[in-house]
Motif scaffolding. Structure first.
Motif, PDB file in Angstrom:
ATOM      1  N   ARG A  62      48.002  19.886   4.076  1.00 27.17           N
ATOM      2  CA  ARG A  62      47.707  20.617   2.848  1.00 27.17           C
ATOM      3  C   ARG A  62      46.390  20.131   2.238  1.00 27.17           C
ATOM      4  NH1 ARG A  62      51.447  24.058   1.565  1.00 27.17           N
ATOM      5  NH2 ARG A  62      53.507  23.864   2.521  1.00 27.17           N
ATOM      6  N   VAL A  63      45.514  21.089   1.957  1.00 28.81           N
ATOM      7  CA  VAL A  63      44.158  20.800   1.499  1.00 28.81           C
ATOM      8  C   VAL A  63      44.082  20.927  -0.019  1.00 28.81           C
ATOM      9  CG1 VAL A  63      41.727  21.430   1.734  1.00 28.81           C
ATOM     10  CG2 VAL A  63      43.293  21.743   3.677  1.00 28.81           C
ATOM     11  N   LYS A  64      43.580  19.893  -0.663  1.00 28.35           N
ATOM     12  CA  LYS A  64      43.397  19.952  -2.113  1.00 28.35           C
ATOM     13  C   LYS A  64      42.362  21.012  -2.456  1.00 28.35           C
ATOM     14  CE  LYS A  64      44.646  15.128  -2.967  1.00 28.35           C
ATOM     15  NZ  LYS A  64      44.193  13.806  -3.505  1.00 28.35           N
ATOM     16  N   ARG A  65      42.609  21.698  -3.567  1.00 23.86           N
ATOM     17  CA  ARG A  65      41.733  22.798  -3.961  1.00 23.86           C
ATOM     18  C   ARG A  65      41.791  22.989  -5.466  1.00 23.86           C
ATOM     19  NH1 ARG A  65      43.424  28.626  -2.924  1.00 23.86           N
ATOM     20  NH2 ARG A  65      42.197  28.732  -4.825  1.00 23.86           N
ATOM     21  N   PRO A  66      40.843  23.733  -6.051  1.00 25.17           N
ATOM     22  CA  PRO A  66      40.905  24.005  -7.488  1.00 25.17           C
ATOM     23  C   PRO A  66      42.105  24.899  -7.800  1.00 25.17           C
ATOM     24  CG  PRO A  66      38.721  24.500  -6.590  1.00 25.17           C
ATOM     25  CD  PRO A  66      39.629  24.285  -5.423  1.00 25.17           C
ATOM     26  N   PRO A  67      42.602  24.857  -9.041  1.00 31.87           N
ATOM     27  CA  PRO A  67      43.739  25.700  -9.406  1.00 31.87           C
ATOM     28  C   PRO A  67      43.365  27.165  -9.598  1.00 31.87           C
ATOM     29  CG  PRO A  67      43.014  24.430 -11.298  1.00 31.87           C
ATOM     30  CD  PRO A  67      42.228  23.927 -10.135  1.00 31.87           C
ATOM     31  N   ARG A  68      42.084  27.492  -9.472  1.00 35.99           N
ATOM     32  CA  ARG A  68      41.639  28.882  -9.556  1.00 35.99           C
ATOM     33  C   ARG A  68      41.314  29.389  -8.150  1.00 35.99           C
ATOM     34  NH1 ARG A  68      36.626  27.957  -8.275  1.00 35.99           N
ATOM     35  NH2 ARG A  68      35.484  26.183  -9.109  1.00 35.99           N
ATOM     36  N   THR A  69      40.967  30.657  -8.076  1.00 31.78           N
ATOM     37  CA  THR A  69      40.583  31.241  -6.799  1.00 31.78           C
ATOM     38  C   THR A  69      39.354  30.529  -6.244  1.00 31.78           C
ATOM     39  OG1 THR A  69      41.430  33.401  -7.505  1.00 31.78           O
ATOM     40  CG2 THR A  69      39.926  33.377  -5.644  1.00 31.78           C
ATOM     41  N   LEU A  70      39.369  30.242  -4.947  1.00 29.29           N
ATOM     42  CA  LEU A  70      38.267  29.547  -4.303  1.00 29.29           C
ATOM     43  C   LEU A  70      36.983  30.365  -4.392  1.00 29.29           C
ATOM     44  CD1 LEU A  70      38.427  26.813  -2.737  1.00 29.29           C
ATOM     45  CD2 LEU A  70      38.328  28.166  -0.640  1.00 29.29           C
ATOM     46  N   LEU A  71      35.865  29.696  -4.692  1.00 25.27           N
ATOM     47  CA  LEU A  71      34.552  30.342  -4.787  1.00 25.27           C
ATOM     48  C   LEU A  71      33.589  29.694  -3.805  1.00 25.27           C
ATOM     49  CD1 LEU A  71      34.283  30.511  -8.687  1.00 25.27           C
ATOM     50  CD2 LEU A  71      34.945  32.372  -7.135  1.00 25.27           C
ATOM     51  N   SER A  72      32.455  30.345  -3.571  1.00 19.19           N
ATOM     52  CA  SER A  72      31.478  29.832  -2.604  1.00 19.19           C
ATOM     53  C   SER A  72      31.045  28.414  -2.939  1.00 19.19           C
ATOM     54  CB  SER A  72      30.258  30.755  -2.555  1.00 19.19           C
ATOM     55  OG  SER A  72      30.605  32.017  -2.056  1.00 19.19           O
ATOM     56  N   GLU A  73      30.869  28.133  -4.215  1.00 15.98           N
ATOM     57  CA  GLU A  73      30.394  26.806  -4.603  1.00 15.98           C
ATOM     58  C   GLU A  73      31.432  25.708  -4.340  1.00 15.98           C
ATOM     59  OE1 GLU A  73      31.031  29.100  -8.591  1.00 15.98           O
ATOM     60  OE2 GLU A  73      30.363  29.545  -6.536  1.00 15.98           O
ATOM     61  N   ASP A  74      32.665  26.096  -4.083  1.00 14.17           N
ATOM     62  CA  ASP A  74      33.713  25.119  -3.777  1.00 14.17           C
ATOM     63  C   ASP A  74      33.718  24.697  -2.308  1.00 14.17           C
ATOM     64  OD1 ASP A  74      34.821  25.247  -6.417  1.00 14.17           O
ATOM     65  OD2 ASP A  74      35.838  27.108  -5.862  1.00 14.17           O
ATOM     66  N   LEU A  75      32.970  25.399  -1.456  1.00 11.80           N
ATOM     67  CA  LEU A  75      33.088  25.170  -0.015  1.00 11.80           C
ATOM     68  C   LEU A  75      32.755  23.748   0.429  1.00 11.80           C
ATOM     69  CD1 LEU A  75      31.878  28.496   1.636  1.00 11.80           C
ATOM     70  CD2 LEU A  75      34.207  27.639   1.344  1.00 11.80           C
ATOM     71  N   VAL A 102      35.808  25.294  12.644  1.00  9.78           N
ATOM     72  CA  VAL A 102      36.633  25.340  13.845  1.00  9.78           C
ATOM     73  C   VAL A 102      36.210  24.235  14.813  1.00  9.78           C
ATOM     74  CG1 VAL A 102      37.135  26.703  15.922  1.00  9.78           C
ATOM     75  CG2 VAL A 102      37.245  27.781  13.662  1.00  9.78           C
ATOM     76  N   THR A 103      34.908  24.064  14.982  1.00 11.06           N
ATOM     77  CA  THR A 103      34.396  23.024  15.876  1.00 11.06           C
ATOM     78  C   THR A 103      34.774  21.639  15.379  1.00 11.06           C
ATOM     79  OG1 THR A 103      32.558  24.426  16.573  1.00 11.06           O
ATOM     80  CG2 THR A 103      32.318  22.053  16.916  1.00 11.06           C
ATOM     81  N   SER A 104      34.647  21.396  14.087  1.00 10.10           N
ATOM     82  CA  SER A 104      35.009  20.093  13.518  1.00 10.10           C
ATOM     83  C   SER A 104      36.485  19.780  13.746  1.00 10.10           C
ATOM     84  CB  SER A 104      34.704  20.061  12.017  1.00 10.10           C
ATOM     85  OG  SER A 104      33.316  20.135  11.778  1.00 10.10           O
ATOM     86  N   LEU A 105      37.342  20.766  13.541  1.00  9.68           N
ATOM     87  CA  LEU A 105      38.774  20.554  13.748  1.00  9.68           C
ATOM     88  C   LEU A 105      39.081  20.300  15.218  1.00  9.68           C
ATOM     89  CD1 LEU A 105      40.182  23.308  11.357  1.00  9.68           C
ATOM     90  CD2 LEU A 105      40.195  20.836  10.979  1.00  9.68           C
ATOM     91  N   ARG A 106      38.401  21.023  16.096  1.00 11.55           N
ATOM     92  CA  ARG A 106      38.609  20.823  17.528  1.00 11.55           C
ATOM     93  C   ARG A 106      38.179  19.422  17.953  1.00 11.55           C
ATOM     94  NH1 ARG A 106      35.125  24.312  19.363  1.00 11.55           N
ATOM     95  NH2 ARG A 106      36.536  26.070  19.105  1.00 11.55           N
ATOM     96  N   ALA A 150      37.695  18.083   1.783  1.00 12.34           N
ATOM     97  CA  ALA A 150      39.131  17.941   1.554  1.00 12.34           C
ATOM     98  C   ALA A 150      39.940  18.352   2.786  1.00 12.34           C
ATOM     99  CB  ALA A 150      39.552  18.786   0.354  1.00 12.34           C
ATOM    100  N   THR A 151      39.429  19.321   3.551  1.00 12.54           N
ATOM    101  CA  THR A 151      40.104  19.748   4.771  1.00 12.54           C
ATOM    102  C   THR A 151      40.141  18.614   5.790  1.00 12.54           C
ATOM    103  OG1 THR A 151      39.460  22.057   4.432  1.00 12.54           O
ATOM    104  CG2 THR A 151      40.060  21.403   6.679  1.00 12.54           C
ATOM    105  N   LEU A 152      39.008  17.965   5.976  1.00 16.16           N
ATOM    106  CA  LEU A 152      38.948  16.865   6.939  1.00 16.16           C
ATOM    107  C   LEU A 152      39.804  15.681   6.479  1.00 16.16           C
ATOM    108  CD1 LEU A 152      35.173  17.061   7.883  1.00 16.16           C
ATOM    109  CD2 LEU A 152      37.141  18.116   9.020  1.00 16.16           C
ATOM    110  N   GLU A 153      39.889  15.461   5.168  1.00  7.23           N
ATOM    111  CA  GLU A 153      40.767  14.416   4.648  1.00  7.23           C
ATOM    112  C   GLU A 153      42.239  14.771   4.885  1.00  7.23           C
ATOM    113  OE1 GLU A 153      39.744  14.081   0.549  1.00  7.23           O
ATOM    114  OE2 GLU A 153      37.877  12.974   0.926  1.00  7.23           O
ATOM    115  N   ALA A 154      42.561  16.049   4.747  1.00  4.07           N
ATOM    116  CA  ALA A 154      43.954  16.473   4.902  1.00  4.07           C
ATOM    117  C   ALA A 154      44.465  16.293   6.324  1.00  4.07           C
ATOM    118  CB  ALA A 154      44.103  17.938   4.475  1.00  4.07           C
ATOM    119  N   ILE A 155      43.583  16.473   7.324  1.00  2.00           N
ATOM    120  CA  ILE A 155      44.043  16.343   8.708  1.00  2.00           C
ATOM    121  C   ILE A 155      43.979  14.906   9.220  1.00  2.00           C
ATOM    122  CG2 ILE A 155      43.336  18.708   9.227  1.00  2.00           C
ATOM    123  CD1 ILE A 155      41.066  17.393  10.951  1.00  2.00           C
TER     124      ILE A 155
END
Length: 238
Positions: A36-49, A91-95, A55-60
């Motif tokens: 599970r990836v931490k994220r803002p409580p609002r809808t994700l925006l480009s500036e959040d990427l 995708v490449t980073s996760l692989r 956070a994605t790499l930390e989650a895995i």
């Protein structure tokens, strides 16, 4: 006897929909480990990427020393907001970190629409307009035009989580026109397990969702690798 397929799904921390729906659509992939990836409580925006990528790499990280056959990058918005190249970098980073086959929801969206032979689609989303604009750009960069788009315009993850399958069906029917060639329901939090077969029967056009496309792509990837994972297309098959 065929061994159990080991699958990890990487999703926003608020997502409660994609894991049970993929398990229903493709039981051979279940059970799914969930990062599970931490994220803002609002809808994700480009500036959040940038922060979301970190956070994605930390989650895995707690999972990378385990053997995985398949990793599913299951956040539709994070996949398309940066464009096809950004999605492919993730995708490449996760692989590289897991050694597994990796599929993403954003790529699955393109693959199923191309597989249906459509170059234009109606779209239903929960996103705010800046995110919808990003989705249009992603689809158009992949050769698929957006005929018409309607959104729930959810401002927070709480609003997103409150959307029901009945709501999805109602908005889908208001979105599709007599000239619509297909319909895509974007977002892996929107519940669509029973909605998609109903809409296919009533609209008589190809209808896909982020979750259903991801399940199909994951099953296809595993079958290609020699691990049978039949995808259940219709509710009568589930």
């Amino acid at each position: 006897m065929t061994r159990r397929i080991r699958v990890m799904i990487v999703v926003p921390e608020n997502n409660t929909t994609i894991e049970p729906e993929i398990s229903a659509l493709c039981p051979a992939l279940a059970p799914l480990a969930v990062a599970r990836v931490k994220r803002p409580p609002r809808t994700l925006l480009s500036e959040d990427l940038p922060a979301y990528t970190e956070a994605t790499l930390e989650a895995i990280a707690p999972f990378v020393n385990e053997p995985w056959d398949l990793v599913i990058y299951g956040c539709t918005a994070a996949g398309f907001l940066g464009g096809p190249e950004s999605n492919e970098r993730m995708v490449t980073s996760l692989r590289e970190r897991t050694g597994a086959i990796v599929v993403s929801t954003a790529s699955a969206m393109i693959d199923v629409l191309r597989g249906e032979g459509v170059a234009e689609t109606a779209v239903v989303t929960p996103y705010l307009e800046p995110v919808n604009d990003g989705l249009r750009r992603y689809l158009e960069a992949s050769g698929i035009a957006v005929e018409r788009l309607n959104s729930f315009l959810c401002k927070t993850t709480a609003e997103l989580g409150a959307v029901t399958e009945h709501d999805v069906i109602a908005l889908a029917r208001r979105t599709v026109t007599p000239s619509s060639r297909s319909l895509f329901v974007a977002c892996s939090q929107l519940p669509t397990l029973r909605a998609i077969p109903q809409l296919r029967r009533s609209l008589r056009i190809p209808v896909w969702s982020s979750i259903r496309a991801t399940a199909w792509m994951g099953a296809k990837a595993m079958t290609a690798s020699g691990l049978p994972a039949p995808f259940q297309r219709a509710m009568s098959e589930i």
